[in-house]
Write an enzyme that holds these catalytic residues in place. Structure first.
Site, short mmCIF file in Angstrom:
data_model
loop_
_atom_site.label_atom_id
_atom_site.label_comp_id
_atom_site.label_asym_id
_atom_site.label_seq_id
_atom_site.Cartn_x
_atom_site.Cartn_y
_atom_site.Cartn_z
N ASP A 455 42.64 45.35 38.66
CA ASP A 455 42.87 43.93 38.92
C ASP A 455 43.35 43.30 37.61
O ASP A 455 43.21 43.89 36.54
CB ASP A 455 41.55 43.31 39.39
CG ASP A 455 41.64 41.81 39.52
OD1 ASP A 455 42.60 41.33 40.15
OD2 ASP A 455 40.76 41.12 38.98
N ASP A 654 36.65 42.73 39.00
CA ASP A 654 35.48 41.95 38.61
C ASP A 654 35.12 40.84 39.58
O ASP A 654 34.08 40.22 39.45
CB ASP A 654 35.72 41.32 37.23
CG ASP A 654 36.64 40.11 37.31
OD1 ASP A 654 37.64 40.18 38.06
OD2 ASP A 654 36.36 39.10 36.65
N ASP A 658 37.74 41.53 44.83
CA ASP A 658 37.95 42.94 44.54
C ASP A 658 36.96 43.84 45.29
O ASP A 658 37.13 45.06 45.31
CB ASP A 658 37.80 43.21 43.03
CG ASP A 658 38.84 42.47 42.22
OD1 ASP A 658 40.01 42.46 42.64
OD2 ASP A 658 38.49 41.91 41.16
#
Length: 766
Positions: A455, A654, A658
């Site tokens: 990410d 995080d 996600d």
């Protein structure tokens, strides 16, 4: 009142470490160590009594117990493992490093048995010592009776735990290592006792050339003593597996200095601190709980929590963790997580769960062990038959000795400990370096990962975005655009929202009330500010609202090329301006990704951000594969597609968005600085949120799996070679036989060697 043992009158110790002595609760109790009896009480009467040589460990009431070799076994009370017979251990991490009661018991038995076994061995082997012939000095009959008197307490008292577990394993048909020990020692002792008391019943095949019958009291006694030694050394080594976590726990303070509403300060026990309390941390003190710095600044030593070797500068707005050590500065923090919700306690829980989990490689050992003990018993019986038929005189004596040697040397303790010990030590070492492994399966798969999906926000970037650009329409103006956006975003916990609200406050903009607030995952937020519909989000959000973004596209693209994230603000259904937010790339990200590429891992950036912004970040970090404008469920689809293409995929993220991808990946890697749901979905958590932790995690994975393979190889090869040698395979060629005593020593040392090899992981450089 305090209960007393009706037999000896001494105070009874509760199974739950003396938390209750109520006679009416129908619970089991352990009495004093003098009797070592277990019984259930009723007002005034004993309902059940049976021998039990172990005292329950001192753990809190309600604790559960598990087996170090079979972590799937979970019992509500202390006792023996139904699978292998080993004493169960408390689940979780025990804060105070006290002596293991089983270790105390085994040590006492060992030293007493050693004192009794040594004379037996000397008396029996005296004929082989130059200048010494006890048989001539004392006579064979005296030596036999002396050996019996000395060996009996060793076998019947010292070996009682092993005999009990062995008998239980046969009754329940759950054959294990104690089955082999109990049969081997039991046969040697009973045979010797019969030879001593009823020698006339034995045929000539059992007699020596002199017409006597050898006994094996020394073998039964020394085997028992050596098994006790092995158990003692093994327990001492196992106690070291939680050393890293205990060292972490020792950092935890017991009090916190609370600042009251009137400004007065007082020291409170840590369990009285609640979320929202303002706490003062003075120079050199331990930080009591997780929180946010409100005033002041300092450098905090987080080495035991994150593995970071240098103190980290903390100022207003920064997050600090309980149990870390403050430097020379002082500050005030607001408690955010207390009690079991602190990062420290979550680390403890995660490590405890990982240490109880089973790696897939363990299935091979389990499958082998399921057939192993019956195969060893069969091999022992076959050895006895072959030696009794084809062996030299006295054939039956040779047959008995070699059959016992086979049983003893093949004890599968080393095989059962090979994987769990490495997992326990490895996960503890990882925790000390800021790498939390949630399961043994994740630890095993991590070394095989060939693709890492990352990410952007909070993973590659700091996760501390700053608003740098405000471009409004002429009708609104910058302050009005910020006022509406800030009023709306006050209801969101997204890092971008935090940046917008912080920038508005810095400009002195006052906020208005927001109603009908709604967060649309992967797109943005909307609501009503002072009755006016306001929305803030990406191009997809504007498209859903039918708001035309064409007038801002060129300026938005320019910001994106500089790596900024662009947010559109719609007011009354029309685009009222754009906000440019910059989130700096983490200083360590480039080095971490370069190191991963060096090990053959391909990097894929998957982000909900615009393609232009994503490409700008990717170019900076030399990432070739970019998936931009993806919604949370689409991130999971990206991971699934890579898996279908044959890749073993790890996902690092995080945020809440996600979580689906983290759960879909072969291994999910969460940033410890991110959302709780991300950490719950992941198999690995990096406490510091530093991508270099992935490099450490892969190094740890390789080291642990190599250690497990070493242990399994040693355990397998030991048995493959040991059983034939114990059966007498070398006798026809070299005239060599393996004494049961030597077999017992080899068996004990094999278990200790496996544990010692696992303990080497404590010194692994990460």
């Amino acid at each position: 009142m305090t209960a007393t043992d009706p037999v000896c009158g001494m105070a009874v110790q509760s199974r739950t470490a003396a938390y209750s002595y109520d006679w009416s609760d129908q619970r089991y109790y352990f009495c004093c160590e003098g009797c070592l009896k277990k019984f259930r009480t009723n007002p005034g009467a004993i309902l059940e009594a049976k021998a039990n040589p172990l005292v329950a460990p001192s753990v809190p009431a309600g604790s559960q117990f598990t087996c170090p070799m079979h972590p799937e076994v979970i019992e509500d009370s202390f006792g023996d493992c139904p699978e292998c017979g080993m004493a169960l251990e408390p689940m979780g991490i025990i804060v105070e490093e006290k002596e293991n009661p089983e270790l105390i018991d085994m040590s006492r038995r060992f030293w007493i048995c050693l004192a009794l076994s040594a004379p037996v061995l000397v008396l029996t082997m005296g004929a082989h010592i130059p200048g010494v012939d006890f048989h001539r000095l004392l006579g064979p009959r005296v030596i036999d009776w002396a050996s019996f008197l000395l060996a009996s307490p060793v076998v019947l008292w010292g070996g009682l735990p092993f005999l009990q577990r062995g008998v239980k394993s046969i009754v329940t048909m759950r054959l294990n290592m104690f089955t082999l020990i109990a049969i081997g020692v039991g046969v040697a002792y009973i045979y010797s006792l019969a030879a001593l008391l009823l020698p006339e019943l034995f045929p000539d095949a059992f007699r020596t050339a002199a017409g006597t019958i050898d006994n094996y009291f020394e073998a039964a006694a020394v085997i028992t003593t050596l098994v006790l030694l092995g158990q003692m050394l093994e327990l001492r080594a196992r106690n070291q597996t939680g050393k890293a976590i205990r060292a972490l726990l020792e950092l935890a303070p017991t009090t916190a200095r609370k600042i009251g509403c009137n400004g007065e300060e007082e020291d409170l026990p840590l369990d009285q601190v609640v979320v929202g309390d303002r706490l003062r941390v003075r120079p050199g003190e331990k930080i009591p709980v997780d929180g946010i710095v409100l005033e002041g600044s300092s450098a905090v030593d987080e080495a035991m929590m994150t593995g970071e070797p240098f103190p980290i500068e903390k100022s207003v707005g920064d997050r600090v963790f309980g149990a870390t050590v403050n430097g020379t500065g002082g500050f005030i923090l607001r408690a955010e997580h207390v009690g079991g919700e602190t990062l420290l306690q979550r680390i403890i829980q995660m490590v405890a769960e990982a240490q109880r989990s089973r790696a897939p490689v363990q299935r091979l050992a389990d499958k082998f062990a399921g057939y192993f003990v019956p195969a060893v018993v069969f091999a022992s019986v076959l050895t006895f038959l072959l030696w009794s038929i084809f062996g030299p005189a006295p054939a039956m004596a040779f047959a008995l000795v070699n059959a016992i040697s086979v049983l003893i040397i093949a004890c599968p303790c080393a095989l059962g400990l090979a994987t769990p010990m490495s997992i326990m030590v490895g996960t503890g070492r990882g925790a000390a370096a800021g790498v939390l492994i949630k399961s043994a399966e994740a630890l095993e798969i991590l070394q095989k990962v060939d693709t890492l999906v990352v990410d952007k926000t909070g993973t590659l970037t700091e996760g501390k975005p700053r608003l740098t650009t405000v471009i409004p329409t002429a009708d609104l103006g910058e302050d009005e655009l910020l006022r509406l956006a800030g009023s709306l975003e006050r209801g969101s916990e997204h890092p971008l929202a935090t940046a917008i609200v912080a920038a508005a406050r810095q400009r002195g903009v006052s906020f208005a009330d927001c109603t009908d607030f709604l967060s649309v995952t992967g797109k943005g937020v909307r609501g009503k500010v002072e009755g006016r519909p306001v929305a803030l989000g990406n191009a997809r959000m504007m498209m859903d609202l039918g708001a035309d973004i064409g007038g801002f596209e060129s300026r938005a693209d320019a910001l994106r090329r500089d790596g900024a994230t662009v947010m559109y603000v719609a007011v009354d259904g029309l685009v009222g301006g754009i906000l440019g937010i910059v989130d700096p790339i983490k200083e360590t990200a480039a080095a971490a990704l370069s190191a991963l590429r060096g090990t053959g891992v391909q990097i894929v950036l998957a982000t909900g951000d615009n393609a232009v912004t994503a490409r700008a970040v990717a170019d900076t970090l030399q990432i070739d594969n970019v998936e931009a404008d993806v919604l949370p469920d689409e991130k999971g689809a990206v991971v699934a597609r890579l898996q279908r293409d044959g890749h073993i995929v790890a996902m690092a993220g995080d945020g809440i968005n996600d979580a689906p991808a983290l759960a879909t990946a072969d291994v999910g890697i969460a940033m410890g600085t991110g959302a709780d749901v991300a950490m719950e979905s992941a198999g690995v958590t990096l406490v510091k949120g530093d991508l270099r932790g992935i490099v450490r995690a892969r190094l740890l994975s390789r080291a642990v799996m190599q250690n497990i393979r070493q242990n399994l190889f040693f355990a397998f090869i030991y048995n493959v070679l040991g059983v034939p040698i114990a059966a007498g395979a070398l006798y026809p060629f070299f005239g060599l036989l393996l004494s049961p005593i030597v077999a017992s020593a080899a068996m004990s040392l094999s278990s200790v060697s496996v544990i010692s090899n696992a303990l080497r992981l404590r010194n692994l450089r990460l």
